[in-house]
Design an enzyme around this catalytic site. Structure first.
Site, PDB file in Angstrom:
ATOM      1  CG  ASP A  75       1.819   7.488   0.779  1.00 55.81           C
ATOM      2  OD1 ASP A  75       2.998   7.785   1.048  1.00 55.81           O
ATOM      3  OD2 ASP A  75       0.873   7.591   1.600  1.00 55.81           O
ATOM      4  CG  ASP A  82      -3.017   3.479   3.094  1.00 52.71           C
ATOM      5  OD1 ASP A  82      -2.960   2.320   3.556  1.00 52.71           O
ATOM      6  OD2 ASP A  82      -1.999   4.132   2.802  1.00 52.71           O
TER       7      ASP A  82
END
Length: 305
Positions: free
Chosen positions: A47, A89
């Site tokens: 990511d 996150d």
């Protein structure tokens, strides 16, 4: 009109230390352009909010990229305690806040023991998994939640690196398909207060680790000074399989392999995947041991790989 291929034939692997804020595909394209490579691919996305080891395969090395994709990985991850976010996150909004109990190292290490070995994980909605051809993260952004089946993954090692009043840092070695965000969330639940990922770094992939990596800044600096020197950062394709059993073939055996025919090799392993060499130096590709003991070619590489 026939389209002319852009770029040159480059084969090998660059182990990029992907910086924060850059998508894996953007990092791939930047490195590919620096090497002016005709063909390139990476071996598993990180990511934008994650950093670390991104293996970029050029040319013939793309033929073995799936084996790196399947390899074990190691990460260092930090979880923020007491909050749960929509994405698992720091990118998503906070959905829930809970008080954080006073935790000591022994308590956290006891909880971590529960997550070692084979465990069950439900993939997050904010993931690239697809439902009827649509990535789950796109559905999640529309407020749609799809029921996901749990999957089995393996946590080979899990250790506590640091513990503060509201965060913890772990190092984990895991199998393909493990979601570290889900692991952090599940540990947070087991600690009674929830958690989400604030930092994530991939530190190893298969036989490669942090010591093998090169930064994008370094590659760009070398390119500007003398682009011919970029070749020093290209690892041979065979390096991706150094932890595999090796089978050395004679020239005659290699000839039949190249025709797609299995061969008998004295003292070869009795099962599994193997790395094929011609003599001691020339890497031919990947083979598999058949039930009758012969070695069958599965993925052979061209010259110069």
């Amino acid at each position: 009109m026939r389209r002319k291929n852009r770029g040159r034939n480059v084969s090998g692997i660059v182990l990029l230390d992907k910086p924060l804020g850059l998508s894996s595909n953007k990092a791939l394209q930047e490195v590919k352009n620096l090497f002016f490579a005709r063909k390139a691919g990476h071996t598993g996305s990180l990511d934008p909010l994650a950093s670390g080891l991104l293996a970029i395969c050029f040319g013939e090395a793309t033929k073995i990229s799936n084996f790196l994709f399947d390899a074990n990985k190691r990460y260092r991850a930090t979880g923020k305690l007491g909050e749960i976010t929509a994405t698992g996150d720091a990118e998503g909004p906070v959905l829930e806040t809970r008080p954080v109990p006073a935790l000591d190292i022994a308590e956290v290490e006891t909880v971590l023991e529960q997550f070692k070995g084979e465990i069950s994980q439900v993939p997050p909605m904010y993931s690239a998994l697809k439902h009827k051809g649509e990535p789950l993260y796109k559905l999640a952004r529309q407020g749609i939640e799809i029921e996901r089946e749990a999957r089995q993954v393996t946590i080979y090692s899990l250790s506590l690196v640091e513990l503060t009043a509201d965060s913890f840092t772990i190092e984990v070695e895991c199998s393909r398909g493990t979601y570290i965000r889900t692991l952090i969330e599940d540990i947070g639940e087991a600690l009674g207060c929830g958690a989400y990922v604030t930092a994530l770094r991939r530190t190893a992939l298969g036989p490669f680790d942090e010591a093998d990596m090169v930064t994008l800044d370094t590659l760009q600096a070398v390119y500007e000074q003398d682009k011919s020197q970029l070749k020093q950062f290209l690892k041979p394709t065979s390096s991706a399989l150094l932890d595999w059993p090796e089978v050395n073939l004679s020239e005659d055996m290699a000839f039949y392999m190249r025709q797609g025919q299995p061969v008998i090799v004295p003292h070869a392993p009795t099962e599994g995947w193997v790395r094929l060499n011609v003599g001691a130096e020339c890497f031919l590709g990947v083979g598999q041991i058949l039930d009758d003991g012969r070695v069958a070619p599965k993925r052979l590489l061209g010259a110069g790989a």
